[in-house]
Design an enzyme around this catalytic site. Structure first.
Site, short mmCIF file in Angstrom:
data_model
loop_
_atom_site.label_atom_id
_atom_site.label_comp_id
_atom_site.label_asym_id
_atom_site.label_seq_id
_atom_site.Cartn_x
_atom_site.Cartn_y
_atom_site.Cartn_z
N ALA A 138 10.67 0.36 -2.30
CA ALA A 138 10.62 -0.97 -2.95
C ALA A 138 10.48 -0.83 -4.46
O ALA A 138 11.13 -1.55 -5.22
CB ALA A 138 9.47 -1.79 -2.37
N ASP A 148 14.50 3.41 4.78
CA ASP A 148 13.62 2.59 3.92
C ASP A 148 14.42 1.93 2.80
O ASP A 148 14.35 0.71 2.61
CB ASP A 148 12.53 3.47 3.28
N PRO A 192 0.83 -1.21 0.00
CA PRO A 192 0.00 0.00 0.00
C PRO A 192 0.87 1.26 0.00
O PRO A 192 1.91 1.30 0.65
CB PRO A 192 -0.82 -0.10 1.28
N VAL A 193 0.41 2.26 -0.74
CA VAL A 193 1.18 3.51 -0.88
C VAL A 193 0.95 4.40 0.34
O VAL A 193 -0.12 4.39 0.93
CB VAL A 193 0.70 4.26 -2.16
N GLY A 229 3.58 3.61 5.32
CA GLY A 229 4.67 3.23 6.22
C GLY A 229 5.27 1.88 5.91
O GLY A 229 6.06 1.35 6.68
N LEU A 230 4.92 1.31 4.76
CA LEU A 230 5.47 -0.01 4.41
C LEU A 230 6.58 0.08 3.36
O LEU A 230 6.99 -0.93 2.79
CB LEU A 230 4.37 -0.95 3.94
N GLY A 231 7.04 1.29 3.10
CA GLY A 231 8.22 1.44 2.22
C GLY A 231 7.92 1.21 0.76
O GLY A 231 8.80 0.76 0.02
O1 PMV Z 1 6.63 6.28 6.70
P1 PMV Z 1 7.80 5.42 6.45
O2 PMV Z 1 7.65 4.00 6.81
O3 PMV Z 1 8.41 5.64 5.09
O4 PMV Z 1 8.92 5.78 7.51
C1 PMV Z 1 9.46 7.02 7.66
C2 PMV Z 1 10.38 6.99 8.81
C3 PMV Z 1 10.74 8.34 9.33
O5 PMV Z 1 11.68 8.14 10.37
C4 PMV Z 1 9.53 9.04 9.89
C5 PMV Z 1 11.37 9.21 8.26
C6 PMV Z 1 12.73 8.74 7.78
O6 PMV Z 1 13.12 9.19 6.70
O7 PMV Z 1 13.40 7.97 8.47
#
Ligand code: PMV
Length: 308
Positions: A106, A147, A96-97, A100-102
């Site tokens: 990916a 990520d 999913p975009v 928070g799953l990168g």
């Molecule tokens: O939202 P995500 O899973 O892409 O994670 C971002 C993580 C942060 O620490 C909030 C930002 C970063 O660049 O590390």
């Protein structure tokens, strides 16, 4: 024709503080994947097809700061390809975009690997990682690089910005239940909200980030020892610091509470926050009840993933 896939990822501990140079722990999630296929085309030019995001365009027509265009052009430029062969870059993703799953990282990693192989010069992991980081800057503004690192190396990592990648040993495998709020939340916005807080009172926030850094270090030790109970407590503690950073929201908090009530050993938001995903530490025995509780508390979907 060449094809390459890259996994999703979750941050276990340390999001946001990691942007300021503190450590974070993240692991790949192989149940979700982005796949890039590059094939010759007879139409001419470089076509980019991504049905998931309704994109079908000639590379030449994409804005230079379009993350997909920048990744593709980055590969051509690194390999010194000034006249790219006629080809189609086809993207599919089950990640999913903006949750928070990168997904962005990916997709970048899958394109970089597949396209460099198509051009006859498969890139080393370090080069893949560096190129994917450039694209992360377009997605995130000021990314830490966590990520692209986890997704490229597809291993659990103890990550510190601008430091060499360190992986860690998992003493006893554990299960993480991931639940999606269904709220799409751009990481760029939560990262800039935290930056505003930090700019307004650096000594205060540096203290908070230092505590988060200690939690991350203790979590790594707990994972190495296989001390699951301790790991759960550390997740709860990390979540309360994320709430202080204003990156949680009522939907995430409700899922966190529901998971704990249903028997999770700990729970927290994961990633940028203000939507996206949360994670809960479960056992084989508690996993079904926690998944049910999360769904009743509003989760759009749950994924269980084993670490180690
Ligand atoms: O939202 P995500 O899973 O892409 O994670 C971002 C993580 C942060 O620490 C909030 C930002 C970063 O660049 O590390």
């Amino acid at each position: 024709m060449t094809t390459s896939s890259a996994p999703g990822k979750i941050i276990l501990f340390g999001e946001h503080a990691v942007v300021y140079g503190y450590p974070a722990l993240a692991v790949p999630v192989t149940q979700v994947q982005a796949t890039a296929t590059v094939s010759e085309n007879s139409r001419g030019g470089v076509m980019v097809e991504a049905p998931n995001i309704n994109l079908s365009a000639d590379l030449a027509d994409l804005a230079p700061d379009h993350p997909l265009a920048s990744v593709i052009k980055g590969v051509f430029s690194l390999l010194g390809v000034s006249r790219p062969p006629a080809c189609t870059v086809y993207l599919q993703s089950t990640i999913p975009v903006a949750s928070g799953l990168g997904s962005g990282a990916a997709v970048s990693v899958a394109i970089i690997r597949s396209l460099s192989e198509f051009l006859g010069h498969p890139l080393e992991d370090e080069q893949v990682n560096a190129l994917a980081f450039q694209a992360e800057k377009l997605y995130h503004g000021n990314p830490s690089g966590i990520d692209n690192t986890v997704v490229t190396f597809a291993k659990p990592v103890y990550f510190i910005k601008k430091k060499p990648i360190k992986t860690f040993h998992v003493g006893a495998p554990f299960i993480i239940m991931i639940a999606d709020t269904g709220i799409s939340a751009p990481t760029k916005e939560s990262v800039s909200a935290v930056r505003k807080l930090w700019m307004a009172d650096k000594p205060h926030w540096d203290k908070i980030f230092t505590r988060v850094g200690e939690i991350v270090w203790n979590a790594r030790q707990a994972i190495e020892r296989g001390d699951i109970a301790e790991l759960g407590k550390l997740m709860d503690a990390n979540h309360s610091y994320l709430q202080k950073m204003t990156v949680s929201c009522s939907e995430l908090d409700q899922l966190v509470i529901a998971a704990r009530k249903a028997g999770a050993l700990g729970a927290k938001l994961s990633g940028g926050g203000r939507g996206g995903n949360m994670i809960a530490l479960v056992t084989k025995e508690t996993a079904p009840a926690v998944a049910r509780a999360l769904s009743s508390a509003g989760a759009k979907r749950t994924i269980a993933t084993q670490v180690g």
